[in-house]
Design an enzyme around this catalytic site. Structure first.
Site, mmCIF file in Angstrom:
data_model
loop_
_atom_site.group_PDB
_atom_site.id
_atom_site.type_symbol
_atom_site.label_atom_id
_atom_site.label_comp_id
_atom_site.label_asym_id
_atom_site.label_seq_id
_atom_site.Cartn_x
_atom_site.Cartn_y
_atom_site.Cartn_z
ATOM 1 N N THR A 324 -87.147 -18.392 17.874
ATOM 2 C CA THR A 324 -86.254 -19.545 17.784
ATOM 3 C C THR A 324 -86.164 -20.179 19.162
ATOM 4 O OG1 THR A 324 -84.165 -18.459 18.387
ATOM 5 C CG2 THR A 324 -84.877 -18.285 16.081
ATOM 6 N N GLU A 325 -85.920 -21.480 19.197
ATOM 7 C CA GLU A 325 -85.791 -22.168 20.471
ATOM 8 C C GLU A 325 -84.624 -21.641 21.285
ATOM 9 O OE1 GLU A 325 -84.091 -25.111 17.362
ATOM 10 O OE2 GLU A 325 -85.474 -23.420 17.459
#
Length: 647
Positions: A324-325
């Site tokens: 995930t970012e």
């Protein structure tokens, strides 16, 4: 630590002056210093101060109903907002849309990395992120209204290439969050799901002569935190606030505390809930066929986060690295209020470090949502339907991933479908079209992606499109769906239509799809057969996809093994009807063809029903000096070989 450092939230917030530039942490519904936001709101409501603040933040940090940064909507409190996401603070977004405050909607990764620019005294950040989107100064420069005048983004040229320069805004106050603080002010994050940018934010404020206010769960004795576990050193921390009551320090708005998301325990993945068999799962199942084994993947919120559930159900998670970012690497990505976190994560990176990885091209695939899409393949997720949502990390991720899958329902607002006997039926159409004549705002540029030969597909519950040089092409249709009635009638434009195939029927049956076999090409050898009478090797690639380099290597091995088993050179007919080759892999595919042609093939002929596929194949093969033929059907291909043999 002197007693002055451990103070109440009210005392800490009282140190924020008029017109200050304030940054806060948080990702969607996680890791939010709620007690500090609440104290800031309380002080302003009671005293009218501090006024005219600038708020800088990355992802949205709130529940979209008034918590988190949503508390800061009171008129006069904010003068300017620089954020990647406005959707989590709708009243602040409304103020921006009504020209009551200045506003900039910049990419999440850019803002995240600008914290480091501030910390190091740099004037800003050079990057290509945002080119040809609404952030590009030629398309608005990320300004959300007419009240916003100052240019924070400039277009520059370096060595003949276009770049964007994002100006750094010096920070006066950092509101951060950790788990524990010791008497020296050292902070650790052992019970947090993510670390985000707390270190960079603290350093940015401190080095600018500002103040750092840390919300923590507890105070621990000196020496309790090991040096390598200190996330923010005490030299950067001015105030420590113990959250009271404990609910002000929830892991996220839906979870008080989950040791699995904090990485303190490992959870049994079989216990994770399965998705309901509906349109969202259909989309996730189809998107899952694009997953690259041994690849690094990012999943967006909404329909895309269902891909993690499908991967877990299909037992392919061990062959993938989901990220995930927000910084989670590996494990099973969480959804809902825990989005951004991961159960059984391999590691948790700082958000700015994750975006270094993303910006540098480290992602093999991303699957993201889409609110609007037009004929050129442009996608809008940032401003639509009268709402300012913001781009989040969408631009950073979509522009730099090797391949992109956009996933979402074909229409929005009340869509109802039925899945019966392996077929899809539209029970009630959604009220809003998503495939429009022109997107309201360009969050992803289809033309720019096509110029870069970036592989892009658009997955819905009823059909799949792919991006070409000429815009969108319809390539797959769900069983039970009529193209005219269920697709074209609900689009504002007509896509290119050549030879669409039926979506994999396994997607529409509520049982395991044996996805792993497809992803690892375990059944690829079944596509090769030898006609001993005609002495022709038949290679059936109909409907097969070349998604990654490993697919080409697997195909090469299958061909070489078959030819060597026959002995000597062999004539070959290749069926490439509806065979999809990723845009950036045509040359590598042609290299493989050149190799087997030189070492194993006698005469060869291939056919494809799509004129576009034939053209692309011919161009790629001829660049390798191959005088080859790509016919429109099998009869022409076999006829060619027969004529060649007779000569």
């Amino acid at each position: 630590m002197s007693t002055s450092k451990v103070i109440s939230a009210d005392e800490a917030i009282a140190r924020i002056g008029e017109g200050a530039v304030v940054t806060t942490t948080g990702f969607v519904q996680s890791c939010i210093p709620e007690a500090l936001h609440a104290a800031l709101e309380k002080r302003f409501v009671e005293t009218g101060a501090p006024r005219d603040l600038t708020l800088i933040m990355c992802a949205g940090a709130g529940d979209s109903k008034g918590l988190g940064t949503g508390r800061l909507h009171h008129e006069g409190l904010l003068k300017r907002v620089i954020a990647a996401n406005f959707g989590r603070m709708p009243k602040v977004a409304q103020a921006a849309q009504e020209d009551k405050i200045q506003g900039y909607n910049l990419p999440q990764g850019v803002i995240s990395k600008l914290y480091r620019s501030c910390a190091s005294g740099s004037p800003g950040l050079f990057t290509r992120v945002g080119l040809h989107t609404y952030v590009d100064p030629r398309l608005g420069g990320g300004k959300v209204n007419t009240k916003t005048k100052e240019d924070l983004v400039k277009l520059v040229e370096v060595d003949g290439k276009e770049w964007l320069f994002y100006k750094a805004t010096p920070i006066n106050v950092a509101l951060i969050r950790a788990t524990s603080a010791d008497p020296l002010g050292n902070l650790s994050m052992e019970r947090e799901a993510l670390t985000l940018d707390v270190l960079a934010q603290a350093m940015a404020a401190h080095n600018n002569g500002g103040i750092v206010i840390a919300q923590v769960e507890r105070i621990v004795a000196e020496g309790s935190i090991k040096p390598k576990d200190v996330k923010v050193p005490g030299i950067l921390v001015d105030c420590v606030v113990v959250a009271d009551p404990p609910e002000m320090h929830r892991m996220n708005y839906g979870v008080m505390y989950d040791p699995g998301l904090a990485g303190e325990v490992r959870v049994t993945v079989d216990s994770l809930p399965t998705m309901e068999f509906d349109e969202r799962k259909i989309i996730a199942r189809r998107a899952s066929f694009e997953l690259p084994p041994n690849g690094v993947i990012n999943l967006g919120v909404g329909a895309p986060d269902g891909v993690a559930n499908v991967a877990n159900e299909e037992k392919v998670t061990p062959y993938l690295v989901m990220t995930t970012e927000a910084g989670a690497v590996g494990g099973v990505l969480a959804g809902g209020s825990s989005f951004g976190s991961s159960a059984n994560a391999h590691s948790i990176l700082d958000q700015n470090q994750m975006f270094d990885f993303y910006h540098g091209g480290g992602l093999d695939l991303t699957c993201l949502g889409m609110a609007e899409c037009d004929s050129l393949g442009n996608v809008n997720t940032s401003k639509f339907g009268g709402k300012l949502n913001g781009c989040g990390g969408f631009i950073d991720i979509s522009q730099n991933a090797r391949a992109v899958v956009f996933a979402g329902t074909f229409t929005a607002g009340g869509l109802q479908v039925a899945i019966e006997d392996g077929k899809l039926r539209i029970v009630k159409e959604g009220r809003a079209r998503k495939f429009v004549k022109q997107v309201e705002q360009v969050t992803f540029s289809g033309q720019y992606a096509a110029q870069k030969a970036q592989p892009v597909i658009y997955v819905t519950e009823r059909c799949v499109f792919q991006l070409t040089d000429h815009g969108l092409e319809l390539i797959e249709v769900a069983p039970g769906i009529d193209i005219d009635r269920d697709i074209l009638a609900h689009m504002a434009f007509k896509p290119h239509i050549h030879s669409p195939v039926t979506m994999n029927p396994r997607i529409f049956v509520n049982q395991p799809m044996d996805l792993l076999a497809d992803l690892l090409n375990k059944n690829l050898k079944d596509r090769v057969s030898f006609d001993s009478e005609q002495k022709i090797l038949n290679l059936d690639l109909e409907g097969w996809s070349v998604r990654k380099k490993a697919d080409i290597a697997d195909l090469k091995k299958v061909i070489v093994d078959a030819c060597e088993a026959i002995g000597g050179r062999v004539n070959v007919v290749i069926n490439q009807a509806s065979c999809r080759i990723a845009e950036d892999l045509y040359d590598e595919y042609a290299d493989m063809v050149a190799y087997v042609t030189k070492h194993h093939y006698g005469r060869s002929a291939r056919y494809a029903t799509s004129a576009l596929t034939r053209q692309k194949l011919l161009e790629a093969l001829r660049r390798r000096g191959l005088d080859t033929h790509v016919f429109a059907n099998a009869a022409e291909a076999y006829g060619f070989l027969q004529r060649q043999a007779a000569e």
